[in-house]
Design a protein around this motif. Structure first.
Motif, mmCIF file in Angstrom:
data_model
loop_
_atom_site.group_PDB
_atom_site.id
_atom_site.type_symbol
_atom_site.label_atom_id
_atom_site.label_comp_id
_atom_site.label_asym_id
_atom_site.label_seq_id
_atom_site.Cartn_x
_atom_site.Cartn_y
_atom_site.Cartn_z
ATOM 1 N N THR A 1 -5.419 0.276 -9.615
ATOM 2 C CA THR A 1 -5.469 0.020 -7.945
ATOM 3 C C THR A 1 -4.767 0.734 -7.195
ATOM 4 O OG1 THR A 1 -3.526 -1.231 -7.190
ATOM 5 C CG2 THR A 1 -6.065 -2.582 -7.741
ATOM 6 N N SER A 2 -5.885 1.565 -6.401
ATOM 7 C CA SER A 2 -5.693 2.474 -6.075
ATOM 8 C C SER A 2 -4.186 2.725 -4.960
ATOM 9 C CB SER A 2 -6.867 3.473 -5.340
ATOM 10 O OG SER A 2 -7.332 2.659 -3.917
ATOM 11 N N LYS A 3 -3.504 3.441 -5.043
ATOM 12 C CA LYS A 3 -1.890 3.812 -3.759
ATOM 13 C C LYS A 3 -2.522 3.002 -2.092
ATOM 14 C CE LYS A 3 0.780 6.635 -7.061
ATOM 15 N NZ LYS A 3 1.799 7.994 -7.057
ATOM 16 N N ARG A 4 -3.722 4.070 -2.033
ATOM 17 C CA ARG A 4 -4.544 3.726 -0.824
ATOM 18 C C ARG A 4 -4.714 2.394 -0.764
ATOM 19 N NH1 ARG A 4 -10.187 6.897 1.684
ATOM 20 N NH2 ARG A 4 -9.728 5.867 3.698
ATOM 21 N N PHE A 5 -5.674 2.098 -1.115
ATOM 22 C CA PHE A 5 -5.717 0.656 -1.203
ATOM 23 C C PHE A 5 -4.733 -0.511 -0.802
ATOM 24 C CE2 PHE A 5 -6.603 -3.832 -2.999
ATOM 25 C CZ PHE A 5 -7.696 -3.963 -2.455
ATOM 26 N N ASN A 6 -3.851 -0.314 -2.058
ATOM 27 C CA ASN A 6 -2.635 -1.082 -1.743
ATOM 28 C C ASN A 6 -1.935 -1.353 -0.355
ATOM 29 O OD1 ASN A 6 -2.710 -2.353 -4.105
ATOM 30 N ND2 ASN A 6 -1.783 -0.979 -4.751
ATOM 31 N N ARG A 7 -2.316 0.521 0.210
ATOM 32 C CA ARG A 7 -1.287 0.959 1.603
ATOM 33 C C ARG A 7 -1.538 0.087 2.976
ATOM 34 N NH1 ARG A 7 -2.872 4.666 4.082
ATOM 35 N NH2 ARG A 7 -3.561 6.004 2.532
ATOM 36 N N GLN A 8 -3.388 0.391 2.634
ATOM 37 C CA GLN A 8 -3.769 0.256 3.502
ATOM 38 C C GLN A 8 -3.794 -1.854 3.176
ATOM 39 O OE1 GLN A 8 -7.780 1.254 3.022
ATOM 40 N NE2 GLN A 8 -7.335 3.080 4.202
ATOM 41 N N ASP B 1 -2.691 -3.989 6.659
ATOM 42 C CA ASP B 1 -3.574 -5.308 7.100
ATOM 43 C C ASP B 1 -2.588 -6.481 7.486
ATOM 44 O OD1 ASP B 1 -5.722 -3.692 7.189
ATOM 45 O OD2 ASP B 1 -6.500 -4.097 5.595
ATOM 46 N N LEU B 2 -2.377 -6.602 6.334
ATOM 47 C CA LEU B 2 -1.118 -7.484 6.421
ATOM 48 C C LEU B 2 -0.025 -8.211 7.479
ATOM 49 C CD1 LEU B 2 -0.593 -11.403 4.595
ATOM 50 C CD2 LEU B 2 0.845 -9.687 3.231
ATOM 51 N N GLU B 3 0.418 -6.852 6.727
ATOM 52 C CA GLU B 3 1.587 -6.874 8.179
ATOM 53 C C GLU B 3 0.775 -6.952 9.490
ATOM 54 O OE1 GLU B 3 3.617 -3.282 7.944
ATOM 55 O OE2 GLU B 3 4.514 -3.779 5.898
ATOM 56 N N ARG B 4 -0.569 -6.767 9.833
ATOM 57 C CA ARG B 4 -0.345 -7.303 11.170
ATOM 58 C C ARG B 4 -1.483 -7.822 11.099
ATOM 59 N NH1 ARG B 4 -3.292 -2.166 10.936
ATOM 60 N NH2 ARG B 4 -5.469 -3.270 9.754
ATOM 61 N N ILE B 5 -2.173 -8.880 10.457
ATOM 62 C CA ILE B 5 -2.368 -10.420 10.586
ATOM 63 C C ILE B 5 -1.246 -11.214 10.314
ATOM 64 C CG2 ILE B 5 -4.647 -9.827 9.618
ATOM 65 C CD1 ILE B 5 -4.397 -11.229 6.947
ATOM 66 N N ILE B 6 -0.161 -11.182 10.127
ATOM 67 C CA ILE B 6 0.621 -11.994 10.470
ATOM 68 C C ILE B 6 2.238 -11.650 11.770
ATOM 69 C CG2 ILE B 6 1.051 -12.883 7.937
ATOM 70 C CD1 ILE B 6 3.600 -11.083 8.080
ATOM 71 N N THR B 7 1.613 -10.851 12.464
ATOM 72 C CA THR B 7 2.445 -10.866 13.399
ATOM 73 C C THR B 7 2.229 -12.257 14.631
ATOM 74 O OG1 THR B 7 0.652 -9.047 14.473
ATOM 75 C CG2 THR B 7 2.607 -8.315 13.204
ATOM 76 N N ASN B 8 2.336 -12.353 15.813
ATOM 77 C CA ASN B 8 2.013 -13.485 16.777
ATOM 78 C C ASN B 8 0.323 -13.287 17.213
ATOM 79 O OD1 ASN B 8 4.145 -14.639 16.231
ATOM 80 N ND2 ASN B 8 6.087 -13.937 17.953
ATOM 81 N N GLU B 9 0.465 -12.414 17.587
ATOM 82 C CA GLU B 9 -1.120 -11.809 18.309
ATOM 83 C C GLU B 9 -1.921 -11.414 16.970
ATOM 84 O OE1 GLU B 9 -3.519 -8.245 20.264
ATOM 85 O OE2 GLU B 9 -1.220 -7.614 19.199
#
Length: 126
Positions: free
Chosen positions: A35-42, A46-54
């Motif tokens: 898997t690409s490093k860019r894919f893993n970073r994104q 994304d995971l950090e963004r969707i587990i926030t309260n918002e």
């Protein structure tokens, strides 16, 4: 990068390892993928963004709103089937349909002075 150490006794090896363009015979090949490093970073961002309260609030409300769009397009706009053939033509027609739906939705929000608000009130995450 993942590489299988030994898959010589694997009964589904021919289905697992695809590609006939290799000069190495199937018996000597092993499964490799990376898997690409860019894919893993994104993916991590994304995971950090969707587990926030918002993110949780928006996901909960998205699940309520998605089906209504298709129902309104089918019933209110009387859309039953695409008029043209071909992938590019269907894509163009669906984009026009989405633009018409969004323009109609924006018009209604402006008329009833509901701009800047969600369709449903946001629920609190538990």
């Amino acid at each position: 990068m993942y590489t299988c150490e030994d898959c010589s006794n694997y009964s589904f090896k021919s289905k697992c390892i695809k590609g006939n363009n290799s000069k190495i015979p199937l018996e000597a090949r092993t499964k490799k993928f990376e898997t690409s490093k860019r894919f893993n970073r994104q993916r991590k961002e994304d995971l950090e963004r969707i587990i926030t309260n918002e993110g949780i609030l928006l996901r909960m409300n998205r699940s309520l709103q998605a089906e209504g769009s298709f129902a309104q397009v089918k019933h209110d706009m009387n859309f039953r089937r695409f008029m043209c053939c071909g992938q590019k033509n269907v894509l163009a027609e669906s984009i026009l349909l989405a633009m018409a739906y969004n323009a109609n939705k924006l018009h209604n929000k402006i008329q009833y002075n509901r701009t800047g608000k969600h369709l449903f009130e946001l629920k609190e995450a538990s």
